[in-house]
Design a protein around this motif. Structure first.
Motif, PDB file in Angstrom:
ATOM      1  N   CYS A  71      24.827  78.447 -34.995  1.00 46.74           N
ATOM      2  CA  CYS A  71      23.481  78.657 -35.548  1.00 46.74           C
ATOM      3  C   CYS A  71      23.339  80.116 -35.971  1.00 46.74           C
ATOM      4  O   CYS A  71      22.546  80.871 -35.375  1.00 46.74           O
ATOM      5  CB  CYS A  71      22.410  78.286 -34.526  1.00 46.74           C
ATOM      6  SG  CYS A  71      22.507  76.596 -33.936  1.00 46.74           S
ATOM      7  N   LYS A  73      26.121  79.717 -29.647  1.00 46.02           N
ATOM      8  CA  LYS A  73      24.956  79.520 -30.501  1.00 46.02           C
ATOM      9  C   LYS A  73      25.016  80.416 -31.739  1.00 46.02           C
ATOM     10  O   LYS A  73      24.628  80.012 -32.837  1.00 46.02           O
ATOM     11  CB  LYS A  73      23.672  79.795 -29.713  1.00 46.02           C
ATOM     12  CG  LYS A  73      22.424  79.436 -30.511  1.00 46.02           C
ATOM     13  CD  LYS A  73      21.187  79.452 -29.677  1.00 46.02           C
ATOM     14  CE  LYS A  73      20.005  78.990 -30.517  1.00 46.02           C
ATOM     15  NZ  LYS A  73      18.738  79.037 -29.777  1.00 46.02           N
ATOM     16  N   ASP A  75      19.198  71.986 -30.590  1.00 48.45           N
ATOM     17  CA  ASP A  75      17.815  71.517 -30.575  1.00 48.45           C
ATOM     18  C   ASP A  75      17.604  70.423 -29.537  1.00 48.45           C
ATOM     19  O   ASP A  75      16.462  70.110 -29.193  1.00 48.45           O
ATOM     20  CB  ASP A  75      17.413  70.982 -31.960  1.00 48.45           C
ATOM     21  CG  ASP A  75      17.159  72.114 -32.944  1.00 48.45           C
ATOM     22  OD1 ASP A  75      17.013  73.263 -32.490  1.00 48.45           O
ATOM     23  OD2 ASP A  75      17.136  71.840 -34.160  1.00 48.45           O
ATOM     24  N   ASP A 112      14.931  78.633 -26.774  1.00 48.73           N
ATOM     25  CA  ASP A 112      16.249  78.630 -26.118  1.00 48.73           C
ATOM     26  C   ASP A 112      16.308  79.687 -25.015  1.00 48.73           C
ATOM     27  O   ASP A 112      16.888  79.441 -23.941  1.00 48.73           O
ATOM     28  CB  ASP A 112      17.353  78.885 -27.143  1.00 48.73           C
ATOM     29  CG  ASP A 112      17.476  77.746 -28.144  1.00 48.73           C
ATOM     30  OD1 ASP A 112      17.428  76.585 -27.713  1.00 48.73           O
ATOM     31  OD2 ASP A 112      17.622  78.017 -29.342  1.00 48.73           O
ATOM     32  N   LYS A 155      22.988  73.170 -35.248  1.00 49.16           N
ATOM     33  CA  LYS A 155      21.582  73.271 -34.863  1.00 49.16           C
ATOM     34  C   LYS A 155      21.094  72.005 -34.166  1.00 49.16           C
ATOM     35  O   LYS A 155      20.283  72.073 -33.233  1.00 49.16           O
ATOM     36  CB  LYS A 155      20.725  73.550 -36.097  1.00 49.16           C
ATOM     37  CG  LYS A 155      19.261  73.849 -35.781  1.00 49.16           C
ATOM     38  CD  LYS A 155      18.503  74.208 -37.051  1.00 49.16           C
ATOM     39  CE  LYS A 155      17.068  74.590 -36.720  1.00 49.16           C
ATOM     40  NZ  LYS A 155      16.312  73.463 -36.143  1.00 49.16           N
ATOM     41  N   ASN A 156      21.592  70.838 -34.586  1.00 49.59           N
ATOM     42  CA  ASN A 156      21.159  69.582 -33.971  1.00 49.59           C
ATOM     43  C   ASN A 156      21.514  69.543 -32.487  1.00 49.59           C
ATOM     44  O   ASN A 156      20.755  69.018 -31.668  1.00 49.59           O
ATOM     45  CB  ASN A 156      21.803  68.390 -34.686  1.00 49.59           C
ATOM     46  CG  ASN A 156      21.287  68.221 -36.098  1.00 49.59           C
ATOM     47  OD1 ASN A 156      20.148  68.577 -36.396  1.00 49.59           O
ATOM     48  ND2 ASN A 156      22.111  67.691 -36.986  1.00 49.59           N
TER      49      ASN A 156
END
Length: 467
Positions: free
Chosen positions: A146, A142, A121, A258, A117-118
């Motif tokens: 995620c 993704k 983001d 996103d 996730k980092n």
């Protein structure tokens, strides 16, 4: 990019690596999936091999030599430097240099990659990955890193809280909480918007949001990412709101930031292709009508360049220069431009002048990250706010270089009067000349300049027609 540093490094120079701990399997897997498509296999190999030398507190005397890295990866010094610069640009490596009695020494600090996730983001990294692998592969990556949260519908949570298990006196807890002040979310967002200079009309943007079905709270919660997209791709308020409407989930009223980035990238890519096709068609129809000769006044060329720099976003300008010179737009160049844009230390028109100076005036095939970022930081410190001021800064750099070469030539002539010194002269851009007079050029240079001027006029005409 690495060619400028080749003369400053040797296979016999030493290096040490500082690293708190070895990368985990998850981090290495994240490097393979998320970073390798951007930086390439050589950069991954350099990162992995440097990690083997890493220690929390290395002994600077017990250093290794660069040739160990070159032999271990079967690459040359140019490829090694190129891989090192990509690692530095992506925030995976910091490099320091010093000289001591044992010779030159490079200190490499290994940094941990962003995973999961980092990574997604991060606006710059996720956008660059999207541009590199495409929409389908980006969506799969993704989903892998995620995954959606597991739903627990029709269930009642019976988890005990901290205070249920570990009782603490309420007076002590309240006293500790009162000493901490937390700024409201909306206030932090307003400060974030106010501290960054941008030409986005926030009042008009709010009015458009009120007339749309995009929740204003959702938009301003992601305002930093929206401003980055606005500056990077040159999208206006109406275009941004249109893309936000497509990215809002009508069922939950939540903004998929996103998907918004993906839409912005696709819109920019489509516009570039359309402009290129239109430009080629216009060139066929116009023939030689737009040919510009060297007899045209330099001030007119300056005005055209300034208007061009003010009209296009940095990414559009960079792509236009690459198309004109016929060179490849690399992922590292996209990242370094995106990074400077996102920091908002310089206006877009100033960044465009810097890109033009490095690629067009100096004739480089690609941009060196260290030089690009160092020059951007210097201009920001000097308060450069307009394209004219940026061109003045370029003239200063060119003039200083010319004076240094003359000083060196005079010094050499006085020491060796019997030998005729050969002074290499740099061909300067028209608008960087001190006397503003166009230099004599060959037929090939005249044709190249005419093509670039015609391309600028065509693109400006297309933009004015669209508006």
């Amino acid at each position: 990019m690495a060619a400028d540093n080749l003369k400053n490094i040797s296979p016999k120079d030493g290096f040490v690596v500082v690293q708190e701990s070895a990368p985990s399997d998850t981090q290495l897997q994240g490097l393979l999936d998320l970073y390798v498509p951007i930086m390439g296999a050589n950069a991954y190999g350099v990162y992995a091999l440097l990690s083997r030398f890493g220690k929390p507190h290395p002994n600077l005397v017990k250093r290794s030599m660069n040739k160990e890295l070159l032999l271990g990866l079967s690459i040359g010094m140019r490829d090694f430097l190129d891989a090192r610069e990509k690692l530095e640009a992506l925030g995976l490596l910091r490099t320091f240099e010093k000289s001591d009695r044992l010779g030159k020494l490079s200190l490499y600090f290994i940094l941990r990659p962003l995973v999961g996730k980092n990574f997604f983001d991060d606006d710059l990294l996720s956008t660059l990955l999207l541009e590199t692998v495409g929409q389908g592969a980006f969506r799969k990556l993704k989903e892998k890193y995620c995954p959606p949260k597991f739903k627990v519908d029709d269930c009642v949570e019976v988890t005990k809280s901290f205070l249920d298990v570990f009782p603490i006196q309420q007076s002590t807890l309240m006293k500790n909480a009162a000493s901490k002040t937390v700024q409201p979310l909306d206030k932090r967002q307003e400060q974030l918007i106010d501290k960054n200079e941008t030409d986005l009309d926030l009042k008009f943007f709010r009015q458009l949001l009120e007339r749309s079905f995009v929740p204003e709270k959702e938009a301003f919660k992601n305002m930093d990412a929206i401003l980055t997209i606005h500056l990077l791709y040159g999208l206006d308020e109406m275009q941004l709101v249109h893309l936000l409407e497509e990215a809002v989930d009508i069922n939950t009223n939540k903004l998929n930031i996103d998907y918004f980035k993906m839409l912005a990238h696709n819109s920019f890519d489509y516009q570039l292709k359309a402009n290129k096709k239109s430009s080629e068609q216009s060139q066929k129809n116009d023939g030689q009508m737009n040919t510009v000769t060297d007899n045209q006044p330099t001030s007119s060329a300056d005005a055209a360049l300034i208007e061009y720099c003010r009209t296009l976003s940095p990414m559009e300008f960079l792509q236009a220069i690459k198309d004109e010179t016929g060179s490849l737009l690399t992922s590292s160049e996209k990242y370094m431009v995106s990074n400077v844009v996102s920091q908002r230390i310089l206006p877009n028109e100033v960044i465009n002048v810097l890109i033009h100076y490095i690629l067009s005036d100096r004739g480089n095939a690609s941009m060196n990250q260290n030089y690009f970022e160092k020059t951007a930081a210097t201009w920001s410190k000097n308060g450069v706010k307009t394209a004219q001021q940026a061109m003045t800064e370029v003239r200063k750099v060119v003039q200083e270089g010319s004076e240094k070469r003359k000083s060196y030539a005079n010094s050499k002539s006085s020491r060796y009067r019997k030998k005729r010194p050969v002074v290499q002269k740099e061909q300067l851009p028209d608008w960087a000349q001190a006397d503003y007079k166009a230099p004599k050029s060959t037929q090939e240079q005249t044709t190249k300049k005419a093509d670039l001027q015609a391309e600028i006029k065509r693109r400006l005409a297309e933009i004015k027609k669209d508006n």
